[in-house]
Design a protein around this motif. Structure first.
Motif, short mmCIF file in Angstrom:
data_model
loop_
_atom_site.label_atom_id
_atom_site.label_comp_id
_atom_site.label_asym_id
_atom_site.label_seq_id
_atom_site.Cartn_x
_atom_site.Cartn_y
_atom_site.Cartn_z
N GLY A 1 0.79 -1.22 0.00
CA GLY A 1 0.00 0.00 0.00
C GLY A 1 0.82 1.27 0.00
N ASN A 2 2.12 1.15 -0.29
CA ASN A 2 2.98 2.33 -0.30
C ASN A 2 2.97 3.05 -1.65
OD1 ASN A 2 3.77 1.84 2.36
ND2 ASN A 2 5.40 0.46 1.71
N ALA A 3 2.22 2.53 -2.60
CA ALA A 3 2.02 3.16 -3.90
C ALA A 3 0.68 2.68 -4.43
CB ALA A 3 3.14 2.82 -4.86
N ASP A 4 0.12 3.42 -5.38
CA ASP A 4 -1.18 3.08 -5.95
C ASP A 4 -1.07 2.24 -7.22
OD1 ASP A 4 -2.70 4.60 -4.04
OD2 ASP A 4 -2.04 6.41 -5.10
N VAL A 5 -0.03 2.46 -8.00
CA VAL A 5 0.05 1.83 -9.31
C VAL A 5 1.49 1.76 -9.77
CG1 VAL A 5 -0.36 4.03 -10.50
CG2 VAL A 5 -0.87 1.88 -11.68
N MET A 6 1.80 0.70 -10.47
CA MET A 6 3.05 0.60 -11.23
C MET A 6 2.68 0.24 -12.65
SD MET A 6 6.32 -1.97 -10.88
CE MET A 6 7.71 -1.78 -12.03
N VAL A 7 3.34 0.88 -13.60
CA VAL A 7 3.16 0.52 -15.00
C VAL A 7 4.42 -0.20 -15.46
CG1 VAL A 7 2.87 1.40 -17.35
CG2 VAL A 7 1.58 2.42 -15.46
N THR A 8 4.23 -1.40 -15.99
CA THR A 8 5.36 -2.21 -16.42
C THR A 8 4.96 -3.05 -17.61
OG1 THR A 8 7.09 -3.72 -15.64
CG2 THR A 8 4.84 -4.14 -14.86
N ASP A 9 5.89 -3.85 -18.11
CA ASP A 9 5.60 -4.69 -19.26
C ASP A 9 4.55 -5.74 -18.90
OD1 ASP A 9 7.50 -3.43 -20.87
OD2 ASP A 9 9.10 -4.68 -20.08
N ALA A 10 3.68 -6.04 -19.85
CA ALA A 10 2.56 -6.95 -19.59
C ALA A 10 3.04 -8.31 -19.10
CB ALA A 10 1.72 -7.11 -20.86
N VAL A 11 4.15 -8.82 -19.65
CA VAL A 11 4.63 -10.14 -19.22
C VAL A 11 5.02 -10.13 -17.75
CG1 VAL A 11 7.01 -9.71 -20.01
CG2 VAL A 11 6.16 -12.06 -19.79
N GLU A 12 5.63 -9.03 -17.29
CA GLU A 12 5.98 -8.94 -15.87
C GLU A 12 4.74 -8.71 -15.03
OE1 GLU A 12 9.38 -6.90 -13.15
OE2 GLU A 12 8.28 -5.51 -14.44
N ALA A 13 3.80 -7.92 -15.52
CA ALA A 13 2.57 -7.66 -14.78
C ALA A 13 1.80 -8.96 -14.53
CB ALA A 13 1.70 -6.66 -15.55
N ILE A 14 1.70 -9.80 -15.55
CA ILE A 14 1.00 -11.08 -15.40
C ILE A 14 1.73 -11.96 -14.40
CG2 ILE A 14 0.39 -13.20 -16.62
CD1 ILE A 14 0.02 -11.42 -19.14
N TYR A 15 3.03 -12.05 -14.53
CA TYR A 15 3.82 -12.92 -13.65
C TYR A 15 3.74 -12.46 -12.20
CZ TYR A 15 7.86 -15.45 -11.83
OH TYR A 15 8.68 -16.26 -11.09
N GLN A 16 3.94 -11.17 -11.96
CA GLN A 16 3.95 -10.67 -10.59
C GLN A 16 2.58 -10.75 -9.93
OE1 GLN A 16 6.41 -10.08 -8.68
NE2 GLN A 16 8.07 -10.18 -10.18
N SER A 17 1.52 -10.56 -10.69
CA SER A 17 0.19 -10.69 -10.09
C SER A 17 -0.11 -12.15 -9.76
CB SER A 17 -0.89 -10.11 -11.02
OG SER A 17 -0.92 -10.78 -12.26
N SER A 18 0.55 -13.09 -10.43
CA SER A 18 0.38 -14.50 -10.06
C SER A 18 1.09 -14.81 -8.76
CB SER A 18 0.89 -15.42 -11.18
OG SER A 18 2.31 -15.48 -11.20
#
Length: 272
Positions: free
Chosen positions: A192-209
């Motif tokens: 909760g120390n930030a609201d959003v990060m924008v990154t590459d879709a492949v990393e976004a999918i992996y990290q949310s898993s």
């Protein structure tokens, strides 16, 4: 990234634990200083902070990921020994252009005009694009550039790469924090120390898993369309061989198999 199942991450699913275990155990040790001077070595510069493409375990020094497996395959193709050379996003281009430091740079590197001005770039092997990652409680919020570029919205990005460039260009009104350690940045978002990060879709999918408390928003429709490629020093004597190897790896299922092992989903069609 560096994802244990202790206080840094919170609870993980069985599948995520399996991915973490793969990162921790399937890598390659970092080289000794002497190994980098071996003429039979293939010196591979990599940041080691961008799983599932490249990751260096700080406790063991082992490298692992999609592009690390690809590096091993390239080294086998060339009949050379892979030696991984630690780099960072802010220093990557200086490392590639430093005489004798890198034979090739691998690990989720976006093909950009700026990089092409200083280095040789292989054909692309993976399509991606910038997409937002948010806490699950904010799913549906911060889904557009306009949503994010608002006073008081806290954006967090890693230092020195295309994520930081994208944020500075597109979010002049938001509050931007540049986080120095790309292996812990998603922990900051999850805490909760930030609201959003924008990154590459492949990393976004992996990290949310790996983080059930995070959501990758519309990774199938990213803000940008980008491709990943490998970098070589300008005029590299192995540029032709590297491109021939990559074309073969994309056509014979080598890359698809590696990608499937790491992301447990079919590899996207190779960019043209």
């Amino acid at each position: 990234m560096d994802r244990g199942c202790t206080n840094r991450m919170g609870p993980l699913s069985f599948g995520a634990l399996a991915l973490v275990a793969a990162i921790a155990t399937s890598g390659t040790l970092a080289p000794s200083a002497g190994a980098a001077g071996d003429p039979a070595a293939l010196k591979i510069c990599t940041t080691g902070d961008y799983p599932p493409l490249t990751y260096r375990d700080p406790s063991t020094g082992r490298y692992s990921g999609v592009d690390i497996d690809m590096a091993h395959d390239l080294a086998d193709h060339l009949g050379r020994t892979p030696v991984f050379v630690a780099s960072t996003w802010p220093t990557l281009m200086a490392n590639v252009t430093a005489p004798g430091m890198c034979d090739i740079a691998m690990g989720g590197i976006t093909d950009t005009p700026e990089r092409r001005r200083s280095a040789d770039v292989t054909e692309p092997y993976l399509s991606s694009g910038k997409t937002p990652v948010v806490a699950a409680a904010n799913a549906g919020r911060f889904s557009s550039i306009e949503d994010i570029d608002q006073p008081g919205v806290r954006v967090i990005e890693n230092s020195g790469g295309t994520n930081e460039q994208f944020a500075r260009k597109n979010f002049p009104t938001a509050q931007i924090t540049i986080w120095p350690d790309n292996t812990t940045i998603f922990d900051q978002l999850a805490a909760g120390n930030a609201d959003v990060m924008v990154t590459d879709a492949v990393e976004a999918i992996y990290q949310s898993s790996l983080h059930p408390e995070l959501v990758a928003q519309h990774p199938e429709q990213p803000f940008t369309s980008e491709v990943k490629a490998y970098l070589l020093p300008a005029g590299s004597p192995i540029a032709g061989e590297a491109n021939a190897w990559l074309a073969g790896a994309l056509s014979d299922g080598t890359f698809a198999g590696i990608y499937q092992r790491w992301l447990h989903t079919p590899a996207p069609e190779a960019p043209r």
